[in-house]
Structure formats: C-alpha cells, structure tokens
Design an enzyme around this catalytic site. Structure first.
Site, short mmCIF file in Angstrom:
data_model
loop_
_atom_site.label_atom_id
_atom_site.label_comp_id
_atom_site.label_asym_id
_atom_site.label_seq_id
_atom_site.Cartn_x
_atom_site.Cartn_y
_atom_site.Cartn_z
N ASP A 23 0.43 19.48 59.95
CA ASP A 23 1.37 20.18 60.83
C ASP A 23 1.66 21.60 60.36
O ASP A 23 2.24 22.38 61.10
CB ASP A 23 2.70 19.42 60.91
CG ASP A 23 2.55 18.07 61.59
OD1 ASP A 23 1.53 17.88 62.29
OD2 ASP A 23 3.42 17.21 61.41
N ARG A 25 -9.25 21.76 87.59
CA ARG A 25 -8.18 20.87 87.14
C ARG A 25 -7.19 21.60 86.23
O ARG A 25 -7.50 22.63 85.65
CB ARG A 25 -8.76 19.68 86.37
CG ARG A 25 -9.32 18.62 87.29
CD ARG A 25 -9.87 17.45 86.51
NE ARG A 25 -10.33 16.40 87.40
CZ ARG A 25 -11.26 15.51 87.11
NH1 ARG A 25 -11.84 15.55 85.93
NH2 ARG A 25 -11.61 14.59 87.97
N VAL A 31 -6.70 11.44 66.03
CA VAL A 31 -8.00 12.12 66.01
C VAL A 31 -7.89 13.40 65.17
O VAL A 31 -8.82 13.78 64.45
CB VAL A 31 -8.44 12.48 67.45
CG1 VAL A 31 -9.60 13.45 67.44
CG2 VAL A 31 -8.83 11.21 68.20
N THR A 47 -18.37 40.63 61.55
CA THR A 47 -19.72 40.39 61.05
C THR A 47 -19.72 39.15 60.17
O THR A 47 -18.77 38.92 59.42
CB THR A 47 -20.25 41.58 60.23
OG1 THR A 47 -21.42 41.20 59.51
CG2 THR A 47 -19.22 42.10 59.23
N ASN A 106 -18.82 42.35 55.04
CA ASN A 106 -19.13 43.45 54.13
C ASN A 106 -18.55 44.79 54.56
O ASN A 106 -19.01 45.85 54.12
CB ASN A 106 -20.65 43.59 54.00
CG ASN A 106 -21.33 43.95 55.33
OD1 ASN A 106 -20.81 43.66 56.40
ND2 ASN A 106 -22.48 44.58 55.25
N GLY A 166 -26.20 37.58 54.91
CA GLY A 166 -25.18 38.43 54.30
C GLY A 166 -25.67 39.78 53.83
O GLY A 166 -24.90 40.55 53.27
N GLY A 167 -26.99 40.09 54.02
CA GLY A 167 -27.50 41.36 53.50
C GLY A 167 -27.38 41.37 51.99
O GLY A 167 -27.84 40.44 51.31
N GLU A 222 -29.70 36.29 50.69
CA GLU A 222 -31.02 36.77 51.10
C GLU A 222 -31.49 38.02 50.34
O GLU A 222 -32.68 38.18 50.10
CB GLU A 222 -31.04 37.04 52.60
CG GLU A 222 -30.01 38.07 53.08
CD GLU A 222 -30.00 38.21 54.60
OE1 GLU A 222 -30.92 37.69 55.25
OE2 GLU A 222 -29.07 38.86 55.12
N GLN A 247 -26.84 31.11 61.59
CA GLN A 247 -25.53 31.45 61.02
C GLN A 247 -24.73 32.40 61.91
O GLN A 247 -23.53 32.54 61.76
CB GLN A 247 -25.72 32.07 59.63
CG GLN A 247 -26.32 31.13 58.63
CD GLN A 247 -26.96 31.84 57.45
OE1 GLN A 247 -26.31 32.12 56.46
NE2 GLN A 247 -28.24 32.15 57.55
#
Length: 779
Positions: free
Chosen positions: A151, A186, A284, A512, A516, A558-559, A613, A647
């Site tokens: 909550d 609706r 749920v 982004t 960055n 992410g460069g 990367e 991503q």
C-alpha cells in the site's frame, strides 16, 4: 553481533531480496544470521522456528514473490508474557540485533520490545530462566526496520518494498481491460488495495490516464456524482471509446461513508446508461514475480539495515531504513510511525490537505499532477503561445507518456501545442501539426514513439530549423530523448549567436534505456529496459538451475553506460557485470572464472555474467564466452545471449509511465514561467543559459540545469556523464555474489528526521515536528 531476521507482515509482499541481502551482508561482516520463521509467532515459539541462515540458503530467492521464511499475525507477542518468551529465545541464542520487515504495527511492536528489553531480562533472571551472565551478555537489543507493504502507507519513505511490484500487477490488468473496453465502448471501474492509503490508486490513475480516482486521503467534493457523470459524458463526446475509474478500497465521501466500485457502477448505469463493468483485483496485487525496482530496493535496504545494526549503540533510537529519491536514509522508527498515525488523525478530523502533505513530497506531487491532468475543459483565454514537442534518438518506453502530459498541461495553460514528427530532421522539413487533447488519448501505455524519432542532430539543418521556427511561430521547444536530445539542445543553444529564431526557451527531458544523459539520475525508459533484462535473466537462471553446471553470458544495451548491466546484475543476482566505467583486465576475468569454478563445488551450480555492449573493445562478448568455455571445460559449460533491441520495446512499466507523466507536466509548467520572464517589448527573446535546461531527477528532487553548465560534467567521446551515483552500488552486487572485497561505508546513510513542514497542524502535533535539515530546507 548476531543479527536475527524476522518478517512480520501478516500478508505476503516481496521481501526476499531484503532477506537475501541481510543474510549475505551479515555473513560478510562476520556475524551469525538467524532466520525467524512465521514472524513474531516464530520468535515466541522458538525451537525450529529460529534457524541459522547460510549463504546458500538464500540462493534463487530474488525472483520469488512472498517471503520464504514465512509471516503471520501474532496475538501472543502483543502480551508481555509472549514478549518474555521471545526474549528468552533470543538470549539463549545470544541474539542482540533484530531486523524486522513489516508494516507500522510490526515495527511499533519491535520498538516496544526494545524498550521493555531490560525489564524482560530482569524478570527472566528472577524466574531463574536465564543467568546473570547471560543477561549481561544480552543487556541491549538493537532494532532496525524495513517497511514491507504494497500500500506504500508508511510515512518517511518514498516507496515501501512490494509497492512497485503491486503496480506492475495492476497495470497488467489495466492494459488488458483497456483493450476490450475500447472495442466495446465500456466504462471500467477498477478497485485496488489501499484501505487507508490511496497511493496505488493514485499512481495507477496517473499511469493509465484514468478519468477519475477515489482515494481515502482526499474524498471528492459534495455533488461529486454529477461532476463524475459530466466528465464521463464529456470524454465520450470527445470521441473516447473508453472510461476508466480507479477506486481505492478505502475510498469514502466527505461524510465518511464508503464509496465502493458497485456504488459507482450503479450511479453510471442509472445516470448515463453506459455499459459498465467492475473489477476488484484483491490479492492478485500481492502475487507474482517482484519487479527489478523492488529487488534493488530490497537489496539496498538489506545492506543498509545490517550497517545500521552494526553501528548502533544503546543510545541510538530504533531506526527504519527508507528511500528518499535515490538516496537510502535512516529515520527514527517511532517518528515515522507517529507521522503515519497523524495521517489517520488528519483524515478522521477531515483535514484532507494536511493528510496529503503528511503522506510526503512524492505523494503530494503525484496528487498535484493528477489534479492538473484531470481538467478536461481548456481555459477560455488563450495564451497565443505555440509550444512544439519533438522526440530525438532511439525510441523507448515512456516517451509517449511524457508527450501526453506535456500536451495536456500545455492546453490547460492555454497554449497551442505542436507535434514535430521524425526528430530534428522533421523539424527542419516542417513536419509539424497541431496536437489536441484527444490526440494523445491512451498514449501512457504505448511503447516506442508515436511522434516518430531519429538520431539526426540539428547542426546540419540549423538554418532550416530556424526558418521552420519562424514559419510556424514556435515560441518554445520540448525535446524528449537520450544523449542525442542533450547534444541537439546544446547545438541549438550554440546556434543562438547566428540565428535569433533559436532564442526561445528549451527543455530537454531525458528518455533513453541507456540512462546516460548528464543532469539526471534517471531517464524515462530505463526502468522498462531493466525489467526486460531482469525477467530474461530469471528465465535463463531457471534453465541453468535445471541443467546444473552452466554459466550464461548476457550482453546488455547501454552504449558505454553500464547502468543497465549493473542494476540488472543487482536485480538478477549476477556473478559479475562488466562495464566501461569500472575498468577490468585479464586478471579480473581470471578471478571471475575461478570464482565460478569454486561456486560449482557448492549446491549452487549455475552462473550468470552480464556484459555491457561497449565495456571493452577487445574483451568482446564472444571473447568472454570463449574464455569461460575454455577455462570451464569439465567443470561447467557456457551459453551466451545478446538481448539487442528487445530492451527498447514493450509497454512501459508503471515507474516509466508515472515518471514520464510528471516530467512532461513539469517541463511545460517551467516553460510557461520562463516565457513570462523572456517576453520583452512585444516579443520573446531568450538567450541566457538558464533558458535552455535539462529537466532531471537529482537525488531527491526534479531540477532544471542549464545545458551549458552540464558540458563540464560530460564525457562527449563516450556519451556518458563523468560521474554516476549508481557506481556506488557495484560493491553491493559483488558482496552479494560472495566476492571478498572491501565495502566503503563512508557513503552510508546517517540518521535523519521526518519533517512535517507546510502542514497547519494542531498544537499537540506541532510539538512533535522536528527542525528541517539543511538539505530539506534547500529542497
């Protein structure tokens, strides 16, 4: 020191990340750590309910909902006799530190236990149940709390553990309902949890663009029935096929009478004849896999809790570990409990504005943003101001939410809003059209960029852009995007010397997945990408758990920025995360391989390695995969996975929808004020540094920083800020992966106070308020 871990939230939340971090950091510091199963009941009953925890006993917990050590309501602990039994069990095991994860009732009980501790020991000695020596060794009990509540009803923290995951469940349902509701024209009424706190309802309403929200802190005005029906009818008249109403289960009217989803359904059907459906989500919301945010939050809180326990003295008040912005803070437990009770008092006394303020800055900002966006009718007087909105760089989830709120707040301010298609190239080519209130309906839940976006920078089109600005009489520009948006803003500012048309207020909103952009701790879209990576890692770990002795190497986006790899590593429980900002060499790779070789000798026969990367030009994903494969022959085998463009996709998370909504609205409000400042002699002329800014989240507040001033903070070659707050979290990830490294404790939180400012409270409450710290005065 012997920390003892107890979860006492009576209903399931996502506590396992906090449990895991507390156990592992406790063991790392040389402490014994005990599980207390079944909450305070286990503390009272003792025996097998209090068990020694091991490093492996908290493995594979991060992706599990609920709490693996159980939780239960306990009437016995409310009585002194029960607390005496609990004290006896702790003394016999030499436990003098208690970490409690729960709500305000659980934490209040823990504080009472601490205050009574000395007298409980005296009674136990008198009864002959413990010796004087045992009493001396356990003469003081330290308490630290973490708040587990979906909550988000505990004052003093922006977010409690479990809230973000609950929002994920709710938004999944809202998105599913929206599809069917639009098909059938609706009205849907969705009832969410929140008996005493409307946080879930309020953020859900912001995240899905609901027509109305009912929360207990601010009941609707008298005559709300007619107002609600008029608003729903207006929306239908504007061409909307869908009405959404969000109701907190504790919603009530000004007289204190409950307002249920069924009451609203009958009202809408009777007065408007709309086809109306109700959905009560119930439990749920408590289930499912924890979100990346909750895992990182729980991990950070667990680390901070252990540090707080180890640093505590008999004079230190019982504290609760909290989150403020992106800062971990420690707050006196009973001050937080008191402010939480003050909210209830304010609501009972019908001081609704006070109740909103007492909930905290985050809640108040959400409420104010919702109120602004709830206005449908634009003002009678127009400002004759034209505000253009453009998306730049790679698309990301949450961009559309920022555009929607910017457009609607602009219309509310009386401005003419213009949509620029296809980035700066589209701006140069005049791909501009007016965008209306209904034109952005339903955009909060859409991924990507509805306006279209390109990576092209404005320098090669600068003259055409200036001509377009003059042709369309554009008075200000909202630029939403990543590093290209930041660079583009800088180029436009530099072009002011030559082109007077560029002397207009501009604001850059960071959006982004790479996170960055200098000037902001968070970017829109990064949270969605982080959850995508984390859920993929969960599936991969599950696969590795089944086959045994397998190591996965995952390449993230992410460069040159290692935010996604680091935070996903923390959220998914990675063994290592290679990033550009944290240099590594062959000796580090060798150490990581050896670590995995040793890990395969334990019960945890799997490994997860993340690689940003662009972390290293030579140590590529293929190289690292080949290295691990060669060195792991006969011990483990390897698999690799390059996540790529997945991503960037998907529907935005609740965080990105809410963050984008607030950023878009704040940007246009800033522009409105800035236009008043720069209006001179019948025209707009803005050429000062503070007329072109980046809007960013810095520590605890949304701030505007001039683009020109941010140049010194930027590594333009690698397209990243020179300093990043999240780098301080990397040692936590390594410690939780069982690396023997030193943890810098100089940055750990200090005790702060809960501030009840700007609230006109009655005299008795006012006496409890504390003087603000320097930081809070500045904020």
């Amino acid at each position: 020191p012997v920390p003892c871990l107890s979860t006492n939230q009576p209903i399931t939340t996502r506590m396992n990340a906090a449990v895991r971090a507390t156990v592992r950091v406790g063991i790392y510091t040389g402490a014994k750590v005990y599980f207390v199963h079944e909450g305070y009941q286990g503390l009272v009953d003792g025996g097998d309910n209090i068990k020694l925890a091991t490093w492996e006993s908290v493995s594979m917990m991060l992706q599990l909902g609920g709490t693996v050590i159980g939780s239960a309501r306990c009437m016995d602990f409310r009585a002194r006799e029960g607390r005496m039994k609990a004290a006896l069990n702790l003394v016999k095991l030499g436990i003098t530190n208690l970490c409690v994860i729960g709500g305000d009732g659980s934490l209040t009980g823990a504080n009472q236990f601490r205050k009574e501790w000395a007298t409980l020991l005296v009674d136990l000695v008198k009864a002959g149940k413990i010796t004087d020596d045992e009493a001396r060794k356990s003469c003081h009990l330290n308490i630290v709390g973490m708040v587990g509540s979906i909550d988000n009803d505990f004052c003093g923290t922006d977010m409690t553990i479990g809230t973000d995951s609950a929002l994920h469940r709710i938004i999944e349902v809202v998105d599913a309902i929206t599809t069917t509701a639009q098909s059938h024209q609706r009205t849907f009424i969705l009832e969410v949890m929140g008996r005493h706190c409307g946080y879930l309802a309020l953020v859900t309403a912001l995240a899905c663009g609901a027509d109305w929200v009912f929360i207990p802190e601010m009941p609707p005005d008298e005559g709300w029935e007619g107002h609600l029906c008029r608003r729903l009818a207006d929306q239908r008249a504007r061409g909307s096929r869908l009405n959404v109403i969000i109701v907190a289960e504790g919603a009530m009217d000004r007289a204190g009478n409950p307002i249920s989803s069924e009451d609203i359904k009958k009202l809408v059907e009777k007065n408007l004849g709309f086809d109306t459906r109700t959905t009560v989500l119930g439990h749920v919301q408590r289930g499912g896999t924890p979100s990346a945010f909750d895992r990182i939050l729980g991990s950070r809180m667990g680390v901070e809790a252990v540090m707080a326990l180890l640093e505590a003295t008999p004079e230190t008040p019982a504290c609760v570990v909290s989150l403020s912005g992106n800062q971990a803070v420690r707050l006196p437990l009973m001050e937080c409990v008191q402010v939480t009770k003050d909210v209830t008092t304010a609501m009972a006394e019908k001081r609704w504005e006070d109740a909103i303020k007492l909930r905290g800055k985050s809640f108040e900002n959400n409420w104010n943003t919702y109120k602004m966006l709830a206005h449908i009718n634009p003002p009678d007087t127009k400002s004759n101001i034209n505000v253009a909105i453009v998306n730049i760089g790679a698309p990301c989830a949450g961009m559309n939410a920022a555009v929607r709120s910017a457009v609607r707040i602009g219309i509310i301010q009386g401005h003419n809003m213009l949509a620029v298609h296809d980035g700066f190239e589209g701006l140069a080519q005049g791909k501009i059209e007016p965008i209306t209130w209904t034109g952005v309906s339903g955009w909060t839940g859409k991924g990507g960029s509805e306006l279209g976006t390109k990576r092209v920078l404005p320098s090669e089109y600068i003259e055409e852009i200036s001509l377009t600005i003059a042709k369309f009489n554009i008075h200000s520009l909202v630029i939403i995007g990543g590093f290209e948006a930041y660079m583009g803003g800088l180029e436009l500012v530099q072009g002011r010397d030559k082109y007077e048309e560029l002397c207009i207020p501009m604001v850059v909103i960071p959006a982004t997945v790479s996170n960055n952009v200098p000037g902001s701790d968070f970017s829109i879209g990064a949270d969605t990408a982080l959850n995508t990576i984390t859920s993929t890692c969960d599936r991969i770990k599950q696969s590795a758990a089944g086959t045994k002795r397998r190591v996965f190497i995952i390449e993230t986006a992410g460069g040159y920025c290692g935010y996604l790899a680091t935070m996903a590593g923390l959220a998914a429980g990675a063994d290592a995360a290679y990033i550009y900002e944290d240099k590594f060499g062959i000796r580090d790779l060798e150490m990581n391989v050896e670590h995995l070789v040793q890990k395969m000798k334990t019960d945890v026969k799997r490994g997860l390695i993340l690689r940003n990367e662009n972390c290293n030009a030579n140590y590529t994903t293929d190289f690292i995969f080949a290295l691990y494969s060669e060195e792991g022959k006969g011990i483990f085998d390897c698999r690799k996975n390059v996540l790529g463009h997945m991503q960037q996709g998907g529907t935005p998370t609740p965080f990105d929808r809410n963050f984008g909504t607030k950023m878009g609205s704040k940007a246009v409000l800033w522009i409105t004020e800035k236009l008043k400042e720069v209006y001179r002699h019948g025209r707009i002329f803005a050429n000062t540094p503070d007329s072109a800014c980046v809007l960013g989240m810095k520590k605890r507040a949304l701030t505007f920083q001039p683009l020109a001033e941010l140049k010194e903070q930027t590594d333009f070659v690698h397209r990243i800020p020179k300093t990043s707050w999240w780098l301080k979290l990397r040692p936590i990830m390594k410690i939780l992966a069982k690396y023997n490294i030193s943890l810098d404790t100089s940055e750990h939180a200090h005790m702060e106070h809960v501030i009840k400012k700007r609230v006109s409270m009655p005299a008795p409450l006012m006496k409890k308020a504390c003087p603000p710290t320097k930081h809070e005065e500045e904020e």
